[in-house]
Enzyme design. Structure first.
Site, mmCIF file in Angstrom:
data_model
loop_
_atom_site.group_PDB
_atom_site.id
_atom_site.type_symbol
_atom_site.label_atom_id
_atom_site.label_comp_id
_atom_site.label_asym_id
_atom_site.label_seq_id
_atom_site.Cartn_x
_atom_site.Cartn_y
_atom_site.Cartn_z
ATOM 1 N N SER A 1 39.713 38.600 47.714
ATOM 2 C CA SER A 1 39.341 39.764 48.517
ATOM 3 C C SER A 1 39.631 39.578 50.003
ATOM 4 C CB SER A 1 37.843 40.056 48.344
ATOM 5 O OG SER A 1 37.526 40.330 47.003
ATOM 6 N N HIS B 1 30.522 43.147 46.716
ATOM 7 C CA HIS B 1 30.545 42.144 45.651
ATOM 8 C C HIS B 1 29.230 41.377 45.539
ATOM 9 C CE1 HIS B 1 34.682 42.797 44.554
ATOM 10 N NE2 HIS B 1 35.071 42.655 45.806
#
Length: 461
Positions: free
Chosen positions: A325, A400
């Site tokens: 990410s 997340h």
């Protein structure tokens, strides 16, 4: 692999034009639309001279006396007017809808005063029902009529996308946005969505949207897209039966051996295709919301968990599920502190180093090695300690971590594209979705703000 803003804007303008033309063709078949209802055309910028005509058409949507057909005709005409407007016209249309068709505040105040005087449960219930009805604005009734039209949901999604940048502190526009979000949230419930795998054999129209909606790592060509849909890759998307040709959100997955630490390798079209049967790790390297008008209606957490379930069933050899990410807010947090020259997070000697980088500084091995421990530590501090309302300041980290992932590892120069360097000095993050920890991590974060950390991140801190 960065994407110029002008290019992205032109992509969405292209899709928007196609959507507008499709809606106009679809609603042309709704009997009684266009000139049969109104007469003169409303001009694209919606000047003052046309506002009264627009207000009459909005009122027609509330006053239909000819039954369902008449209601659909009036709603389709109102939608046709909106589709013919430019950006300035959209803003004037939305402000009229918000302010001219708001709830009756005087009636609501009177009902509230009357309610305070009541003591009998039956009387209170009657007045509560009246208050609920009064709290439903006329504009809400107009908006709901679009759900009965072909592609009416796509129209409402696009209208909310137009509205969001205009709201600011405008209370009436906030009320209109609340009405739109309430309608869309009810219809786009996670239980009503279908998970679909997109492949190279999917329709060309769908693949085109996959290219144009990609928000994390710009797709440079059809060959680039084909590489992302090869045998060692997967793309999954959520769809809704009211918008069957429009992905709501999609995720790119790479099937690899070991946890990936650089996106350049994953995006390199010349990299050899991996043997998916030997893969032990699924890397989620891009997740994109495709519909701006559905912002704030959460799909992403459900999407990842559904994909994990699908891949676990299909490929038992996959044991690790993690992301690669970006850290989009890191430089935005750090750069002002460097410019100010004062911070609790770095020394004067470190500040001198932090002020050196220019251009492609990461290609200077000596400078890059000197900066690595400083920037890696600062990024770990940013991700774990910099919060707003008890949530991580970085939006990707918040997403997340809230979903129960562990902040596993920071990767030095994981994305050296111009976009990656500008956002995060090239640093990327692995968030690990460890199946037996997800629920506990989520609960610990929600209840106590505790972030699950991998050993490497703890070491940086």
């Amino acid at each position: 692999m960065s994407e110029p803003a002008s290019h992205k804007k032109s992509n969405f303008s292209h899709l928007r034009r196609k959507t507008v033309l499709h809606l106009l063709r679809t609603w042309r078949d709704v009997k009684g639309t266009a000139r049969q209802v109104v007469g003169a055309e409303v001009r694209p910028d919606l000047p003052k001279q046309d506002m009264e005509q627009l207000q009459r058409q909005m009122q027609r949507c509330l006053d239909s006396h000819g039954g369902e057909i008449s209601e659909r005709c009036n709603t389709a005409e109102l939608g046709r007017i909106y589709l013919g407007l430019n950006e300035a016209g959209h803003a004037r249309f939305l402000k009229m809808l918000a302010g001219g068709f708001d709830i009756d505040h005087a009636k609501l105040s009177q009902l509230a005063a009357d309610y305070a005087k009541l003591s009998q449960p039956a009387d209170k219930l009657r007045l509560e029902m009246d208050m609920r009805q009064t709290l439903t604005s006329p504009r809400n009734a107009i908006l709901r009529q679009f759900t009965a039209l072909p592609d009416g949901f796509k129209f409402l999604v696009n209208m909310r996308a137009d509205l969001l940048p205009l709201i600011g502190k405008d209370v009436k526009l906030k009320g209109l946005e609340y009405d739109l979000k309430t309608i869309l949230s009810a219809w786009f419930d996670i239980g009503l969505l279908d998970l679909v795998e997109i492949t190279w054999n999917s329709s060309a129209a769908l693949l085109e949207k996959l290219i144009e909606y990609e928000a994390v790592h710009h797709v440079t060509s059809w060959d680039d897209l084909k590489n992302r849909l090869d045998s060692d890759r997967r793309v999954f998307a959520f769809f809704h039966n009211k918008m069957p040709l429009e992905p709501l959100i999609f995720v790119h997955v790479a099937l690899v051996e070991g946890m990936s630490d650089t996106v350049q390798h994953l995006l390199d079209p010349d990299s050899p295709v991996a043997n998916s049967e030997k893969a032990d790790t699924a890397i989620f390297y891009s997740i994109s919301n495709a519909q701006k008008g559905l912002a704030g209606i959460s799909f992403g957490n459900f999407l990842i968990k559904r994909v994990v379930s699908e891949l676990s069933a299909e490929m038992p050899n996959i044991k690790t599920f993690a992301t690669l990410s970006p850290v989009p807010g890191f430089r935005g947090w750090l750069d002002p502190q460097i410019a100010a020259g004062k911070s609790e997070f770095f020394t004067k000697a470190e500040l001198a180093l932090l002020r050196q980088p220019e251009g492609d500084w990461f290609k200077d091995k000596k400078l890059a090695e000197a900066l690595k421990p400083i920037l890696m530590r600062l990024c770990a501090v940013y991700l774990t300690q910099q919060k707003k309302d008890k949530k991580p300041l970085d939006p990707v980290a918040n997403f997340h971590i809230f979903n129960g992932a562990r902040l596993e590892r920071l990767n030095w120069l994981g994305d050296t594209s111009p976009k990656g360097m500008k956002q995060s000095a090239g640093i990327m993050v692995n968030y690990h979705y460890k199946l037996d920890e997800i629920d506990d991590n989520h609960e610990a974060f929600v209840a106590h703000g505790k972030i699950a950390l991998g050993r490497g991140v703890r070491g940086l801190l």
